[in-house]
Structure formats: C-alpha cells, structure tokens
Design an enzyme around this catalytic site. Structure first.
Site, PDB file in Angstrom:
ATOM      1  N   GLU A 254       0.820  -1.217   0.000  1.00 52.88           N
ATOM      2  CA  GLU A 254       0.000   0.000   0.000  1.00 52.88           C
ATOM      3  C   GLU A 254       0.847   1.257   0.000  1.00 52.88           C
ATOM      4  OE1 GLU A 254      -4.424  -0.674   1.929  1.00 52.88           O
ATOM      5  OE2 GLU A 254      -3.048   0.806   2.753  1.00 52.88           O
TER       6      GLU A 254
ATOM      7  N   GLN B 259       7.473  34.814 -13.081  1.00 51.29           N
ATOM      8  CA  GLN B 259       8.272  33.845 -12.344  1.00 51.29           C
ATOM      9  C   GLN B 259       7.560  33.346 -11.090  1.00 51.29           C
ATOM     10  OE1 GLN B 259      12.133  35.487 -11.516  1.00 51.29           O
ATOM     11  NE2 GLN B 259      12.919  35.016 -13.562  1.00 51.29           N
TER      12      GLN B 259
ATOM     13  N   ARG C 159      -4.379  31.370 -19.452  1.00 54.92           N
ATOM     14  CA  ARG C 159      -4.972  32.419 -18.624  1.00 54.92           C
ATOM     15  C   ARG C 159      -4.126  33.686 -18.733  1.00 54.92           C
ATOM     16  NH1 ARG C 159      -9.211  34.961 -16.096  1.00 54.92           N
ATOM     17  NH2 ARG C 159      -8.646  35.722 -14.011  1.00 54.92           N
TER      18      ARG C 159
END
Length: 385
Positions: free
Chosen positions: A248, A285, A274
């Site tokens: 797991e 940046q 966008r």
C-alpha cells in the site's frame, strides 16, 4: 559494484516496450471515461477496471494475475492515477488488491487461495480490509476485536471503524486478537464473506475525500468462521498486515504520483492560456517557478518510490525507503493541490473546475496506511535515533 550494506546498487528504471505500451494504453483508455454520475462507483465501473487488468497487477499468473513485481506494479498504478477521472475508484481498487488480494495470495492455504483469488481478480468480488478501529488506527496493537477458538471455528466479536469498500464488499480480510497475552504476536487474519451470520456491514460514512469509494463500519457479533478461513498461521496477522502495508505504502501511493502529474499538466495549461495584464500568467516567475518546484518534487518522490520498490523486488530491506517515499509522495500531493488552488484563484474553489476535489482527495494520503508522523518515527528509528 552493488553495495548491499549501504543500500546502493545498480537500479535500472528503463521500461521495456511491453510495459511502457501497457502504461500508455491505460492512460489513454481511462482518459475517455466520464466522471461518475452517482455518489459511489458502480459494479459496471468496477468490472471495467477489472477488464483493464488493474485488479491483478501483482497477483501471480497461476491465480489469474499479471505477476508483476512492486516496481512494475507501481509504474502501472501511476498510469491508473494519472488517467482515471475519479481517484476514489483508483483508491478502492488499490485497497482491494494490496490490502486484501495480496494477503490471500501470499499467505493463505492453497484451498482458500484457489477459491478466493479468481473471484477477486475477475472483479466478481469486491474486498474490504477490516483492520482499523476507533481506538486502534496507527496503533494496531491496541486492537480490541477478538477471535476465540471454538473447535474447528473461531468466534469473532468487535467493530471495525473505517473499512474502504466495506458497504459494498463481498468479502473482508479481518484482523482480530487470538491471544491477548502475546501482543502483536497474538493477532490473526481471517477471510470472511459478507453473508456470514454475525457480520454486519454498516452504511457509508459521509466524507469529503475520495467520495466515490464507500467506507463504513463492520460489526462482528458472535461471527463464526471456520479455521480454514484463517489467513496464514495463528498469530501471524501483524506480519501479514505489515506486508500488505509495504504494497500500500508504495504501489497505492504511486497513484498519487500519477494524479499529481495530471494536476501539474493542468496547471501548466492554465498558466499558458490564462491572461492577466495582457500576457499569460505563466510568464511571471511567481507562477512558473512554483510549477517548476512542483515538478521537481514529483520526480524526486517518484524516484524515491521506484528505489523502494526495486529494493522490495530484490529482497533487500526497504523499511526506510518505503516510509520516505510515502512521506514525499503524500506531502507533495497536498502541497501541489494547494498550489493549484492558488494558481486558479477564485476558480480554484469552484466545483466546476474540480480543483477542490483534487485538494480534498490529496489530504487523506498523509493519514491512511500510516500517518506522516508515524512514517517519520519509522525513518528516525532506521536512522538510529
């Protein structure tokens, strides 16, 4: 030259064509699946996962599985997490395989294995792992569910509190105390069918994360189970559980690497399309460096995981590697999801974008299969602290 003592060796992470083709097919196929319309996954969706071979990756071929080792399995579960439209279904399938099918495959007697595994591998049955209790989450030794020997049977009593797949499972792997005087050596594992008298699976608990994977309590009230349904020898339950946790904490967590990569790709697309102040926000940046850092964290976590899986496949002790990988993957999943909310701004908290779901699904990764705090304790011990 490989050095066993220090942990260094020649680790080859080159994927052969067959494995890479299967990885790519999984991503491509799953990307066509619609998001589930219902609250929980359906039997039809479960069967589709089985038909893709995603329930059998580490199961031996003699029992209908693919027979992959931990490293190969992790690579394909990464594809599962990246391509699937819903992480709840991924989590449910991984819990079924690593916490239930693996214990049966590796520890059960031949008769039980031959009866159960074909049903688990084909998707005919869904399995639930019943180990956690209200007072025994990370502290498995605090378990209160008991199994008392009565001739050729055991009688089980207790309540398991958070069983993934529990409300819909056909069969359960149940851990119970068979000898309280022996501590963790007094815990045993059992395979119990849903319709066994004395077993009652509770209703799904409302939850904010991994919502399509139903989870609920399982109550055992004088539940009689034949001794032949015990998985492994009496008293080996803790060892069986720890083995399933190795799978797991590596391969299930690999799905989160795939999911994080999917989210980063989406963020990059958003950052290039966008526009604010007449230019794409990715040219700032403050945005681009966040995404670069997310990618660096992802690849570092992935390499930690592959190293852990490689060591498991080589039979080399990997306790340190497994815990470090789980910490890195889970905490990066949460951090990257938070970065995505920030990047998308107001849209990041709208249901229609799904960014809120990405964050909610990331959060439990630092808790299940051993919390980040528990993993750090393990790492500290391995460091000699």
């Amino acid at each position: 030259m490989a050095c066993r003592q220090s942990g260094w060796a020649f680790m080859d992470f080159h994927w052969d064509t067959t494995l890479q083709d299967r990885h790519d097919r999984i991503v491509t196929e799953l990307s066509t699946w619609p998001r589930p319309d219902e609250d929980y996954y359906t039997r039809e969706q479960w069967q589709s996962v089985a038909e893709l071979g995603l329930l059998v990756l580490p199961i031996p071929g003699a029992h209908g599985g693919s027979g992959y080792g931990a490293l190969e399995t992790a690579r394909l579960v990464d594809a599962f997490g990246r391509g699937a439209p819903d992480l709840g279904l991924v989590f449910a399938a991984c819990a079924h395989t690593f916490a239930c099918a693996i214990p049966v495959a590796e520890f059960a007697e031949d008769g039980l294995r031959e009866w159960v595994l074909p049903r688990l591998c084909s998707g005919e049955w869904i399995a639930g792992n019943a180990v956690s209790e209200a007072e025994a989450g990370s502290d498995v030794n605090a378990m209160r569910t008991t199994a008392v020997r009565d001739g050729d049977h055991y009688v089980l009593n207790g309540t398991k509190s958070f069983v993934s797949n529990g409300p819909v499972a056909d069969v359960f792997v149940v851990y119970a105390v068979t000898d309280p005087s022996l501590g963790h050596l007094g815990i045993s594992a059992f395979l119990i069918e849903r319709d066994t008298p004395g077993l009652r699976a509770g209703e799904p608990m409302p939850k904010a994360s991994l919502r399509s994977c139903p989870a609920g309590p399982v109550v055992l009230d004088d539940c009689r189970v034949t001794a032949g349904h015990r998985i492994g020898p009496e008293g080996h339950g803790a060892a069986i559980f720890q083995r399933s946790m190795q799978w797991e904490r590596t391969c299930l967590l690999s799905a989160y690497n795939g999911r994080t990569e999917r989210l980063i790709d989406r963020c990059v697309e958003h950052a290039t399309t966008r526009r604010q102040f007449k230019r794409p926000i990715g040219t700032n940046q403050a945005v681009s460096h966040r995404l670069v850092d997310a990618r660096i964290r992802l690849e570092a976590a992935r390499l930690l995981l592959w190293q852990a899986c490689w060591r498991l496949d080589q039979g080399i002790r990997a306790v340190l590697d497994v815990s470090m990988a789980k910490i890195a993957i889970s905490e990066n999943a949460v951090q990257t999801a938070l970065e995505a909310v920030h990047l998308f701004g107001g849209a990041g908290i709208l249901e229609e974008t799904g960014i809120d779901v990405a964050l909610c699904d990331a959060l439990p990764s630092t808790v299940f299969s051993g919390t980040s705090e528990l993993q750090r304790e393990i790492v500290a011990v391995e460091m000699g602290l």
